[in-house]
Write a protein that holds these residues in place. Structure first.
Motif, mmCIF file in Angstrom:
data_model
loop_
_atom_site.group_PDB
_atom_site.id
_atom_site.type_symbol
_atom_site.label_atom_id
_atom_site.label_comp_id
_atom_site.label_asym_id
_atom_site.label_seq_id
_atom_site.Cartn_x
_atom_site.Cartn_y
_atom_site.Cartn_z
ATOM 1 N N CYS A 56 0.855 -1.194 0.000
ATOM 2 C CA CYS A 56 0.000 0.000 0.000
ATOM 3 C C CYS A 56 0.886 1.238 0.000
ATOM 4 O O CYS A 56 1.933 1.286 0.637
ATOM 5 C CB CYS A 56 -0.885 0.013 1.235
ATOM 6 N N SER A 57 0.428 2.233 -0.689
ATOM 7 C CA SER A 57 1.149 3.505 -0.661
ATOM 8 C C SER A 57 0.900 4.189 0.686
ATOM 9 O O SER A 57 0.005 3.811 1.448
ATOM 10 C CB SER A 57 0.684 4.399 -1.808
ATOM 11 N N GLU A 58 1.693 5.179 0.980
ATOM 12 C CA GLU A 58 1.560 5.915 2.244
ATOM 13 C C GLU A 58 0.185 6.565 2.350
ATOM 14 O O GLU A 58 -0.443 6.571 3.410
ATOM 15 C CB GLU A 58 2.663 6.975 2.326
ATOM 16 N N THR A 59 -0.343 7.096 1.262
ATOM 17 C CA THR A 59 -1.661 7.737 1.242
ATOM 18 C C THR A 59 -2.756 6.713 1.526
ATOM 19 O O THR A 59 -3.682 6.975 2.291
ATOM 20 C CB THR A 59 -1.916 8.432 -0.104
ATOM 21 N N GLY B 202 -6.178 3.982 7.898
ATOM 22 C CA GLY B 202 -6.096 4.352 9.313
ATOM 23 C C GLY B 202 -7.167 5.348 9.704
ATOM 24 O O GLY B 202 -7.787 5.239 10.765
ATOM 25 N N LEU B 203 -7.410 6.325 8.847
ATOM 26 C CA LEU B 203 -8.440 7.327 9.114
ATOM 27 C C LEU B 203 -9.826 6.696 9.126
ATOM 28 O O LEU B 203 -10.646 6.989 10.003
ATOM 29 C CB LEU B 203 -8.362 8.449 8.069
ATOM 30 N N LYS B 204 -10.090 5.794 8.171
ATOM 31 C CA LYS B 204 -11.384 5.108 8.126
ATOM 32 C C LYS B 204 -11.593 4.260 9.379
ATOM 33 O O LYS B 204 -12.685 4.220 9.937
ATOM 34 C CB LYS B 204 -11.481 4.238 6.874
#
Length: 192
Positions: A3-6, A12-14
């Protein structure tokens, strides 16, 4: 494939949002359990009557409840099965009132009051009904608001002066409440 950092941040935000919403849902359910959902019914204010004393036992309570006939008003409430007969002190703890109001869960060992400005039955944060040493029938940590007759200490409270209308709030009355320890203080319902 990694996974990319974004993408990692979005995941994580979800997860954080999901956990936060779960906590809010749990908090809402706990508050609903404690406070019983709807706090007030607009018809309650129309049923308030000043009385010289409140029932001192279950038989007297049943008789007074039958005479007050709160079920006749229940259809005017969002939560009709919780509209109950109450006989409690007012928010200033200087009068006893009969009122058809939404039953509340009273927690923390406090006395129950009816607050006219908020049109609601609530606990009085300024008065615990187990505050006197060796009190007979002190309030438990949890009880139903329409069972105040079991705790006569709540009716023996007096107030030395009435707060001004401007200082009264929907929360409890100001800290001017005290027990009757002298003969020259007027009391409410001492002959229970």
């Amino acid at each position: 494939m990694g996974c990319s950092e974004t993408e990692t941040r979005n995941i994580g935000l979800k997860m954080l949002i999901s956990v936060g919403l779960a906590y809010l849902l749990i908090l809402f359910k706990v508050l609903k359990l404690i406070y019983g959902g709807s706090f007030s019914c607009s018809v309650s204010i129309e049923t308030v009557v000043l009385v010289p004393s409140c029932p001192g036992n279950e038989e007297e309570w049943r008789k007074a409840a039958k005479q007050k006939n709160c079920p006749a008003y229940a259809s005017k409430c969002d939560n009709p099965d919780k509209l109950m007969y109450h006989c409690v002190v007012n928010e200033y703890v200087n009068e006893t009132l009969e009122v058809c109001a939404i039953q509340q869960n009273i927690v923390g060992g406090y006395c129950t009051e009816y607050n006219r400005r908020g049109n609601v039955i609530q606990l009085n944060y300024n008065r615990k009904c187990d505050s006197r040493p060796l009190a007979l029938n002190p309030c438990p940590k949890f009880y139903l608001s329409n069972e105040t007759f079991k705790y006569p200490l709540c009716y023996k409270l007096v107030m030395t002066s009435r707060p001004s209308t401007e200082s009264a709030t929907i929360s409890s009355s100001t800290n001017l409440i005290e027990f009757d320890n002298s003969e020259n203080v007027t009391t409410s319902n001492m002959d229970m």
